[in-house]
Design a protein around this motif. Structure first.
Motif, PDB file in Angstrom:
ATOM      1  N   VAL A   1       0.812  -1.216   0.000  1.00 24.59           N
ATOM      2  CA  VAL A   1       0.000   0.000   0.000  1.00 24.59           C
ATOM      3  C   VAL A   1       0.848   1.268   0.000  1.00 24.59           C
ATOM      4  O   VAL A   1       0.297   2.375  -0.087  1.00 24.59           O
ATOM      5  CB  VAL A   1      -0.969   0.019   1.199  1.00 24.59           C
ATOM      6  N   GLY A   2       2.157   1.151   0.130  1.00 23.35           N
ATOM      7  CA  GLY A   2       3.035   2.308  -0.026  1.00 23.35           C
ATOM      8  C   GLY A   2       2.889   3.361   1.040  1.00 23.35           C
ATOM      9  O   GLY A   2       2.628   4.533   0.744  1.00 23.35           O
ATOM     10  N   VAL A   3       3.054   2.972   2.306  1.00 20.77           N
ATOM     11  CA  VAL A   3       3.026   3.930   3.406  1.00 20.77           C
ATOM     12  C   VAL A   3       4.358   3.846   4.147  1.00 20.77           C
ATOM     13  O   VAL A   3       5.175   2.962   3.895  1.00 20.77           O
ATOM     14  CB  VAL A   3       1.861   3.642   4.380  1.00 20.77           C
ATOM     15  N   SER A   4       4.575   4.763   5.099  1.00 18.58           N
ATOM     16  CA  SER A   4       5.855   4.792   5.800  1.00 18.58           C
ATOM     17  C   SER A   4       5.945   3.743   6.892  1.00 18.58           C
ATOM     18  O   SER A   4       7.034   3.384   7.327  1.00 18.58           O
ATOM     19  CB  SER A   4       6.090   6.183   6.398  1.00 18.58           C
ATOM     20  N   GLY A   5       4.809   3.252   7.348  1.00 17.94           N
ATOM     21  CA  GLY A   5       4.811   2.292   8.437  1.00 17.94           C
ATOM     22  C   GLY A   5       5.221   0.894   8.002  1.00 17.94           C
ATOM     23  O   GLY A   5       5.256   0.565   6.818  1.00 17.94           O
ATOM     24  N   THR A   6       5.539   0.062   9.012  1.00 23.46           N
ATOM     25  CA  THR A   6       5.884  -1.336   8.781  1.00 23.46           C
ATOM     26  C   THR A   6       4.722  -2.214   9.204  1.00 23.46           C
ATOM     27  O   THR A   6       4.212  -2.085  10.319  1.00 23.46           O
ATOM     28  CB  THR A   6       7.136  -1.716   9.585  1.00 23.46           C
ATOM     29  N   PHE A   7       4.309  -3.114   8.311  1.00 23.69           N
ATOM     30  CA  PHE A   7       3.277  -4.077   8.665  1.00 23.69           C
ATOM     31  C   PHE A   7       3.917  -5.222   9.448  1.00 23.69           C
ATOM     32  O   PHE A   7       4.941  -5.775   9.037  1.00 23.69           O
ATOM     33  CB  PHE A   7       2.576  -4.594   7.420  1.00 23.69           C
ATOM     34  N   ILE A   8       3.293  -5.602  10.580  1.00 24.48           N
ATOM     35  CA  ILE A   8       3.942  -6.492  11.535  1.00 24.48           C
ATOM     36  C   ILE A   8       3.236  -7.834  11.694  1.00 24.48           C
ATOM     37  O   ILE A   8       3.875  -8.861  11.897  1.00 24.48           O
ATOM     38  CB  ILE A   8       4.066  -5.800  12.906  1.00 24.48           C
ATOM     39  N   ASP A   9       1.905  -7.865  11.610  1.00 23.20           N
ATOM     40  CA  ASP A   9       1.195  -9.132  11.814  1.00 23.20           C
ATOM     41  C   ASP A   9      -0.088  -9.126  11.007  1.00 23.20           C
ATOM     42  O   ASP A   9      -0.622  -8.056  10.674  1.00 23.20           O
ATOM     43  CB  ASP A   9       0.896  -9.338  13.299  1.00 23.20           C
TER      44      ASP A   9
END
Length: 298
Positions: A148-156
């Motif tokens: 999705v191209g955001v600054s956050g990291t997907f974790i679970d």
């Protein structure tokens, strides 16, 4: 005499009335991951030195540790059978074994980001990572990119069983993302108290996110957010001990555990579908939690 230190898996009942330590001989560093295969017969743990230990008898005994042969840090592993295993890590590391870890093959042409999670759900393999990365594979060889191209990291990530309804959590706001189409698209949802997530679990219709949120203190505090997954209603925020770092949550049939770390670990346990949580201090740091039957593996 030289002292040899063995890492172990802590096995406890849901009532926490009995516990035992299962030694992982050969690993003298923390165990960062424990998981069971979908049929609950095989198990895997990841030693922090990068070696992977496999059990084919429900976690009773374990193989000698094997390495994927890469200098890149491994962040997560997933066991589909005791022979078929995936490992993901930093700088685009994705590796696969079909012989229980004797030989590993790298999967190429994937984004060169730090991958944080690999999970096999509803016949799909999902890989999560930095900058909103979401990869999905059905054949366990090629991957579709639904990032999705955001600054956050997907974790679970979690999906309702045999359903296209899925959820994932991020370490930055918005903390929750929802998919109605099997992970092929994602919509952001802001959690209450500006919360972000480190782990997520789905129990029937109820979704549980452990993470941190704004509870009026100087810094974000550990919380569990309980949500009706059907229409994202009935939000409830359960504050936990202020200064701990949440590391995982698992819940099934109304019983579960959340784990946290400070100088040592802390387990929060529930037997009332998350309506109340009781804390149990531990003498060890806690990094991963998994459920099997009526047992909690940490």
């Amino acid at each position: 005499m030289k002292r040899i230190i063995f890492s172990f898996v802590l096995l406890v009942s849901f009532g926490f009335v009995k516990a035992e330590e299962i030694p992982i001989q050969g690993c003298n560093q923390p165990l960062d991951v424990i998981k069971f295969s979908e049929d609950q017969q095989s198990a895997i743990v990841l030693c922090r030195d990068g070696r992977i230990f496999v059990s084919s008898n429900q976690g009773i005994s374990w193989s000698n540790g094997t390495s994927i042969g890469s200098s890149k840090k491994i962040n997560d592993v997933e066991i589909i059978t005791n022979k078929l295993i995936f490992a993901v890590g930093n700088q685009g590391l994705v590796s696969k074994t079909t012989d229980g870890g004797k030989t590993w093959d790298s999967i190429q042409n994937l984004p060169s980001v730090n991958f944080t999670k690999v999970k096999y759900i509803n016949q799909y393999l999902f890989i999560l990572g930095e900058m909103g990365t979401v990869l999905r594979s059905r054949d366990l060889e090629s991957f579709e990119d639904f990032s999705v191209g955001v600054s956050g990291t997907f974790i679970d990530i979690v999906f309702k069983k045999s359903s296209d309804l899925g959820f994932l959590v991020s370490d930055q706001e918005p903390g929750l993302w929802v998919s109605l189409y099997g992970g092929s698209n994602w919509t952001s949802v802001y959690l209450p108290q500006n919360a972000t997530g480190t782990s997520i679990a789905l129990d029937g219709t109820m979704l549980y996110v452990i993470g941190k949120g704004d509870m009026g203190y100087q810094y974000p505090s550990p919380i569990i957010v309980k949500i009706n997954s059907g229409d994202l209603s009935d939000w409830a925020v359960i504050p936990l001990t202020e200064s701990y770092e949440p590391t995982g949550v698992a819940i099934k049939n109304g019983k579960g555990a959340a784990i946290m770390n400070k100088s040592t670990g802390l387990v929060w346990k529930t037997t009332l579908s998350g309506m109340s949580w009781d804390k149990l201090p531990m003498t060890k740091m806690l990094y991963s939690v998994a459920l099997r039957g009526n047992d909690v593996y940490i």
